[in-house]
Enzyme design. Sequence first.
Site, short mmCIF file in Angstrom:
data_model
loop_
_atom_site.label_atom_id
_atom_site.label_comp_id
_atom_site.label_asym_id
_atom_site.label_seq_id
_atom_site.Cartn_x
_atom_site.Cartn_y
_atom_site.Cartn_z
N GLY A 37 0.85 -1.18 0.00
CA GLY A 37 0.00 0.00 0.00
C GLY A 37 0.88 1.23 0.00
N GLY A 42 0.35 2.85 7.01
CA GLY A 42 0.44 2.18 8.30
C GLY A 42 0.89 0.74 8.27
CE LYS A 43 3.79 -0.07 3.14
NZ LYS A 43 3.23 1.29 3.08
CB SER A 44 6.15 -0.14 9.66
OG SER A 44 6.86 -0.26 8.45
CG HIS A 120 8.55 6.40 -0.35
ND1 HIS A 120 8.44 6.11 0.98
CD2 HIS A 120 8.51 7.75 -0.45
CE1 HIS A 120 8.35 7.25 1.66
NE2 HIS A 120 8.37 8.25 0.82
N GLY A 473 34.97 6.04 -30.46
CA GLY A 473 35.51 7.26 -29.85
C GLY A 473 34.49 8.38 -30.00
CG LEU A 474 34.55 11.47 -27.04
CD1 LEU A 474 35.38 12.55 -26.35
CD2 LEU A 474 33.16 11.37 -26.43
CB SER A 475 31.21 13.52 -32.19
OG SER A 475 31.01 14.20 -33.39
CB SER A 547 29.95 2.16 -30.94
OG SER A 547 31.31 2.36 -31.22
#
Lengths: 638, 300
Positions: A37, A42-44, A120, A473-475, A547
């Site tokens: 819920g 109020g579960k605990s 949560h 590798g990078l652009s 990639s």
Amino acid sequence: MTKKSYEVRQSEKISHDIEGYLKEQEHKSFLRFITCGSVDDGKSTLIGRLLYDSKLIFEDQLAALENDSKKVGTQGGDIDFALLVDGLAAEREQGITIDVAYRFFSTDKRKFIVADTPGHEQYTRNMATGASYADVAVILIDARKGILTQTRRHSYIVDLLGIRHAVVAINKMDLVDYSEDIFNSIEKDYRKFAENLNFSSITCVPMSALKGDNIMESSTSMNWYHGPSLMSLLEEMDVAENKAEQPFSMPVQWVNRPDLDFRGFSGTVASGTIRAGDEIIALPSAKTSKVKSIATYDGNLDFASADQAVTLTLEDEIDISRGDVISEIGHRPEVTDQFQAHVIWMDNSPLLPGRPYLIKTANKTISGKVNELKYKVNVNSLEHEAGKTLELNEVGVCNFSLDDDIVFEAYVKNSALGAFVMIDKISNRTVAAGMIDFGLRRATNIHWQAVDVDKSARATQKHQKPVVLWFTGLSASGKSTIANLVEKKLFLRGNHTYLLDGDNVRHGLNKDLGFVDVDRVENIRRVGEVAKLMVDAGLIVMTAFISPFRAERRMVRDMMGDHEFIEIFVDTPLELCEQRDPKGLYKKARSGEIKNFTGFDSPYEAPEQADIHLFTANMSAEEAADAVVAKIEAQYLA
Amino acid sequence: MTTLTHLQRLEAESIHIIREVAATCDNPVMLYSIGKDSSVMLHLAMKAFYPSKLPFPVMHVDTTWKFREMIAFREKFVAENNLDLIVHINQDGIDMGMGPFSHGSAVHTDVMKTQGLKQALDKYGFDAAFGGARRDEEKSRAKERIFSFRSAQHRWDPKNQRPELWNIYNNRIQKGESMRVFPLSNWTELDIWQYIHLENIPIVPLYFAKKRPVVERDGMLIMVDDDRMPLLDGEVPEMKMVRFRTLGCYPLTGAVESTALTLTDIIQEMLLTKTSERQGRAIDKDAHASMEQKKQEGYF
């Protein structure tokens, strides 16, 4: 009071007839349930109350609890039951439950294991963890708030995981003056929502966990309610599944081979009952035999049923290993490498269709991927929605394809053979829980066409060994420039080559793909497949693609044969790439004109162990190309 | 068909877990503390692999301050059941002259037990270690997975545990990382005793009441097990009918006065007693959330 007399009864029994008490304990029935819920419903507190009322809290714990309640409690000096179960320091500090906690208690009639799960949304995965073990779900609702998104989400997930019995605990009735109207209206809303779920029983109970109303005994504050208290409901509920009467199946977990004379197959019976002398079939091999014995430490058994951990020996020497399933001949599970499944996504990084993950079933771990996300399920409306990925806590229906066969049954029919988890290959995190709906037939209908002229024949004709030189590798790092030079050098030597360039491919083959993560994965998958065909044609293939993800580079490597993939890291510092910026892309990325640009708002995962590492800050493109040729010369170009 | 009893279910679940480790881990080990939970865990392991012998070794991290009767029991048990036993002692601690009297309980436990354990796991390169912990023992344990991931530094990260569904366990790790595996997670103290009773599992005689020499110190009855125990002014060991609810280093383990001579006596006493199990161990009282912290640091 019943509480006291229960305790006194137990003590007397223990004092005067301990043997009798133990016998009684041994044969008590047993129930696993989960509380879920929304946060603050109020579960605990409920579980703390159950433990307290069933006298499971010892004096030293009670003293500590009273102390803590004064220090950090939320009940103004009264006992804060939630502190009993919120065991992690962070939970006590924040006053919320983060992870599922397992608690144990028993009453006159039954033993219980309860999974207390977080409310949560961000911890939904922990709630699903608890739900996978439970027979009954107690879904808490705050009477002041009614049904919330988390109520629907949790109801849907416990239903999806196959829990058939829901107890809707409408809590905090003390805060709404124990109003019958409020209870009735929430019950009506819930039953309407649950029409689309598969619960076989839904029971609504008005209660106050804090005050103890309708927890152990019927409340005196709600005379309009004539149903059972929560505890008597849980004590009486019949959840027997008759798993032992279903067709026999057992995933083989471990092959037991102490010496040449004994060869046993160990596993936990998933369904049904097996007797010595029964005929069985082993899957996927479909070899048959008869059970010779059911061997255990306590002697051979005449029969064994669902949930028992046993070792079977067979009349015939047939080849069976971990990952196989032994089943009844007439009701054999299916074998497939493609199926549709419901998936609960549990990781912060989203599901990427096309990316290979590890799929772990009851007894087998194999590589596989989601070919298609068919739709997502909106947990609020239960409606289907289109989507390209699944984010944390989302549920979707996906088509999977695996690298190898698995033996399975639909989850709703046999959960042990229909459940699986997905594991990220790099982080090793558990990223999803899956439940198989059905196998996809097309897997069995597409066969490889065998051809007479094969890869090695084509390669021999060209006097070279086919290979993919994968530049990453990078652009603007220089991938295309260096790859182009390498191709020129190889061409002049008389080698047969082809260069697959990122930009060029995106004009044709991949023009339908953009730059979000899912499309980047698909882009690389297609390039990998094309490169694979070219390698099969005997070519030396150069590819120049950013990639950015390790997982996809590994995927392409795994597609190729041994020594057919060379990863070349064109290692150019980001600042240098940005200075060069031949296409003006960095400028646009800086100004926000381009989104998902690698190095800026999209990550680049550098290779951990590239086969060739080019530090381009210290070398010219020509030198880099020479280095690549030199590295592959002996093995591939001879 | 007969339905399984609660204990039969727990037994089957534990056997499944133990087999899964043997089938999927490269180099597992079963930690053996000589206590009752360890005895049950070993018994289950022998059942899991029958008629094969255990496909992994058993390891005792010895602090050198265990009750003498524990060590005698260990030697007998191992010989009778044909087990491969590794005994690890932290030599650094021995060189420092480590002991609970000279260095205090916290330092002693950290060096001889926690550091000793980490040392042993690293030394043998174990990728999975079974422990006999139960979820009903303590609050942070109630939240721990059955397959509990440890970083290369042996740390537990309670806020980042892997989801663990059904009986499908993810034991994938990188080199250097490891798994702690708890096959008794879902057993309660009563289940353990009841199972020992039903299966006739041998346990260390210290669990049964007997006249033993004890002194009272800080509210605990400490047994004078050997002459390394310095007596304070005015302290004279007294012979009292006592037994132990948990076993560990003798100077840190409180005895309780008892007349329980049989297993059913023990169970009866346990059920009628209103102090929870770990109260006999000095270590938990140190600080709040102390067990969680110790576990994060690599304690079992």
